[in-house]
Design a protein around this motif. Structure first.
Motif, PDB file in Angstrom:
ATOM      1  N   ILE A  51       0.854  -1.183   0.000  1.00  0.00           N
ATOM      2  CA  ILE A  51       0.000   0.000   0.000  1.00  0.00           C
ATOM      3  C   ILE A  51       0.890   1.232   0.000  1.00  0.00           C
ATOM      4  O   ILE A  51       1.855   1.319   0.763  1.00  0.00           O
ATOM      5  CB  ILE A  51      -0.980  -0.003   1.197  1.00  0.00           C
ATOM      6  CG1 ILE A  51      -1.970   1.155   1.083  1.00  0.00           C
ATOM      7  CG2 ILE A  51      -0.245   0.012   2.530  1.00  0.00           C
ATOM      8  CD1 ILE A  51      -3.157   1.024   2.035  1.00  0.00           C
ATOM      9  N   SER A  52       0.577   2.166  -0.875  1.00  0.00           N
ATOM     10  CA  SER A  52       1.373   3.374  -0.994  1.00  0.00           C
ATOM     11  C   SER A  52       1.007   4.363   0.095  1.00  0.00           C
ATOM     12  O   SER A  52       0.029   4.199   0.828  1.00  0.00           O
ATOM     13  CB  SER A  52       1.168   4.013  -2.369  1.00  0.00           C
ATOM     14  OG  SER A  52      -0.126   4.572  -2.470  1.00  0.00           O
ATOM     15  N   SER A  53       1.799   5.421   0.200  1.00  0.00           N
ATOM     16  CA  SER A  53       1.500   6.464   1.173  1.00  0.00           C
ATOM     17  C   SER A  53       0.175   7.155   0.885  1.00  0.00           C
ATOM     18  O   SER A  53      -0.444   7.708   1.798  1.00  0.00           O
ATOM     19  CB  SER A  53       2.632   7.492   1.209  1.00  0.00           C
ATOM     20  OG  SER A  53       2.809   8.099  -0.058  1.00  0.00           O
ATOM     21  N   SER A  54      -0.282   7.108  -0.366  1.00  0.00           N
ATOM     22  CA  SER A  54      -1.561   7.692  -0.734  1.00  0.00           C
ATOM     23  C   SER A  54      -2.730   6.722  -0.590  1.00  0.00           C
ATOM     24  O   SER A  54      -3.874   7.106  -0.828  1.00  0.00           O
ATOM     25  CB  SER A  54      -1.509   8.221  -2.167  1.00  0.00           C
ATOM     26  OG  SER A  54      -1.319   7.168  -3.091  1.00  0.00           O
ATOM     27  N   GLY A  55      -2.449   5.473  -0.224  1.00  0.00           N
ATOM     28  CA  GLY A  55      -3.498   4.498  -0.006  1.00  0.00           C
ATOM     29  C   GLY A  55      -3.778   3.572  -1.168  1.00  0.00           C
ATOM     30  O   GLY A  55      -4.703   2.753  -1.087  1.00  0.00           O
ATOM     31  N   LEU A  56      -3.024   3.654  -2.238  1.00  0.00           N
ATOM     32  CA  LEU A  56      -3.207   2.781  -3.392  1.00  0.00           C
ATOM     33  C   LEU A  56      -2.569   1.427  -3.119  1.00  0.00           C
ATOM     34  O   LEU A  56      -1.414   1.350  -2.694  1.00  0.00           O
ATOM     35  CB  LEU A  56      -2.587   3.409  -4.634  1.00  0.00           C
ATOM     36  CG  LEU A  56      -2.723   2.641  -5.942  1.00  0.00           C
ATOM     37  CD1 LEU A  56      -4.183   2.589  -6.375  1.00  0.00           C
ATOM     38  CD2 LEU A  56      -1.871   3.282  -7.024  1.00  0.00           C
ATOM     39  N   SER A  57      -3.308   0.352  -3.372  1.00  0.00           N
ATOM     40  CA  SER A  57      -2.811  -0.993  -3.133  1.00  0.00           C
ATOM     41  C   SER A  57      -2.349  -1.644  -4.421  1.00  0.00           C
ATOM     42  O   SER A  57      -2.908  -1.405  -5.502  1.00  0.00           O
ATOM     43  CB  SER A  57      -3.878  -1.854  -2.456  1.00  0.00           C
ATOM     44  OG  SER A  57      -5.012  -2.007  -3.291  1.00  0.00           O
ATOM     45  N   THR A  58      -1.331  -2.489  -4.299  1.00  0.00           N
ATOM     46  CA  THR A  58      -0.755  -3.204  -5.428  1.00  0.00           C
ATOM     47  C   THR A  58      -0.521  -4.652  -5.026  1.00  0.00           C
ATOM     48  O   THR A  58       0.057  -4.918  -3.974  1.00  0.00           O
ATOM     49  CB  THR A  58       0.569  -2.573  -5.867  1.00  0.00           C
ATOM     50  OG1 THR A  58       0.371  -1.202  -6.212  1.00  0.00           O
ATOM     51  CG2 THR A  58       1.141  -3.312  -7.079  1.00  0.00           C
ATOM     52  N   TYR A  59      -0.966  -5.587  -5.860  1.00  0.00           N
ATOM     53  CA  TYR A  59      -0.722  -7.003  -5.637  1.00  0.00           C
ATOM     54  C   TYR A  59       0.606  -7.401  -6.252  1.00  0.00           C
ATOM     55  O   TYR A  59       0.942  -6.987  -7.365  1.00  0.00           O
ATOM     56  CB  TYR A  59      -1.835  -7.851  -6.246  1.00  0.00           C
ATOM     57  CG  TYR A  59      -3.166  -7.736  -5.542  1.00  0.00           C
ATOM     58  CD1 TYR A  59      -3.503  -8.610  -4.512  1.00  0.00           C
ATOM     59  CD2 TYR A  59      -4.090  -6.763  -5.906  1.00  0.00           C
ATOM     60  CE1 TYR A  59      -4.719  -8.506  -3.862  1.00  0.00           C
ATOM     61  CE2 TYR A  59      -5.309  -6.662  -5.258  1.00  0.00           C
ATOM     62  CZ  TYR A  59      -5.618  -7.532  -4.239  1.00  0.00           C
ATOM     63  OH  TYR A  59      -6.835  -7.442  -3.592  1.00  0.00           O
ATOM     64  N   TYR A  60       1.355  -8.238  -5.531  1.00  0.00           N
ATOM     65  CA  TYR A  60       2.597  -8.767  -6.083  1.00  0.00           C
ATOM     66  C   TYR A  60       2.338  -9.910  -7.059  1.00  0.00           C
ATOM     67  O   TYR A  60       3.178 -10.180  -7.912  1.00  0.00           O
ATOM     68  CB  TYR A  60       3.512  -9.255  -4.953  1.00  0.00           C
ATOM     69  CG  TYR A  60       4.290  -8.159  -4.281  1.00  0.00           C
ATOM     70  CD1 TYR A  60       3.731  -7.412  -3.255  1.00  0.00           C
ATOM     71  CD2 TYR A  60       5.595  -7.867  -4.676  1.00  0.00           C
ATOM     72  CE1 TYR A  60       4.439  -6.402  -2.638  1.00  0.00           C
ATOM     73  CE2 TYR A  60       6.313  -6.858  -4.059  1.00  0.00           C
ATOM     74  CZ  TYR A  60       5.725  -6.131  -3.044  1.00  0.00           C
ATOM     75  OH  TYR A  60       6.450  -5.122  -2.429  1.00  0.00           O
ATOM     76  N   GLY A  61       1.232 -10.581  -6.944  1.00  0.00           N
ATOM     77  CA  GLY A  61       0.863 -11.675  -7.820  1.00  0.00           C
ATOM     78  C   GLY A  61      -0.634 -11.880  -7.827  1.00  0.00           C
ATOM     79  O   GLY A  61      -1.391 -11.102  -7.232  1.00  0.00           O
ATOM     80  N   ASP A  62      -1.058 -12.949  -8.500  1.00  0.00           N
ATOM     81  CA  ASP A  62      -2.483 -13.223  -8.666  1.00  0.00           C
ATOM     82  C   ASP A  62      -3.067 -14.146  -7.604  1.00  0.00           C
ATOM     83  O   ASP A  62      -4.288 -14.270  -7.514  1.00  0.00           O
ATOM     84  CB  ASP A  62      -2.744 -13.846 -10.038  1.00  0.00           C
ATOM     85  CG  ASP A  62      -2.451 -12.898 -11.175  1.00  0.00           C
ATOM     86  OD1 ASP A  62      -2.119 -13.395 -12.277  1.00  0.00           O
ATOM     87  OD2 ASP A  62      -2.553 -11.678 -10.986  1.00  0.00           O
ATOM     88  N   SER A  63      -2.232 -14.780  -6.805  1.00  0.00           N
ATOM     89  CA  SER A  63      -2.704 -15.844  -5.930  1.00  0.00           C
ATOM     90  C   SER A  63      -3.649 -15.363  -4.836  1.00  0.00           C
ATOM     91  O   SER A  63      -4.458 -16.150  -4.342  1.00  0.00           O
ATOM     92  CB  SER A  63      -1.525 -16.585  -5.305  1.00  0.00           C
ATOM     93  OG  SER A  63      -0.771 -15.727  -4.469  1.00  0.00           O
TER      94      SER A  63
END
Length: 124
Positions: A51-63
């Motif tokens: 999760i970024s400082s602005s609150g945006l989330s990112t998945y490292y993979g699909d699992s």
């Protein structure tokens, strides 16, 4: 003292849910990206979510897509990992990490501060 402490792990049956917490002290966690990682016995550490400082989330993979979400409560200086529909393959030690120059998703070596980890065990 700069510190990250994970909590909330435990033993759960497949299909169950857990909510992990990553509490920071000694600095303002809301100013930085935070990543969740996990490591199963005998396996390499892998990224889960960031999760970024602005609150945006990112998945490292699909699992874990559709099952895990990341959020933060800056007033509590805490980041959460909500896990649902847990599978045995989710078993491992879960770590949170941050760093001054890390941006999501980031690479493990780019994270300067790590928690001690919390064990998640999913039984079939």
């Amino acid at each position: 003292q700069v510190q990250l402490v994970e909590s909330g792990g435990g033993l759960v049956q497949a299909g169950g849910s857990l909510r992990l917490s990553c509490a920071a002290s000694g600095f303002t966690l809301g100013s930085y990206a935070v990543g969740w990682f996990r490591q199963a016995p005998g396996k390499e550490r892998e990224g889960v979510l960031c999760i970024s400082s602005s609150g945006l989330s990112t998945y490292y993979g699909d699992s874990v897509k559709g099952r895990f979400t990341i959020s933060r409560d800056n007033a509590k200086n805490t980041v959460f990992l909500q896990m649902s529909s847990l599978k045995p393959d989710d078993t491992g030690v879960y770590y949170c990490a941050t760093g001054r120059r890390v941006t999501c998703p980031g690479i493990g070596s780019g994270y300067s501060y790590w928690g001690q980890g919390t064990q998640v065990t999913v039984s079939s």
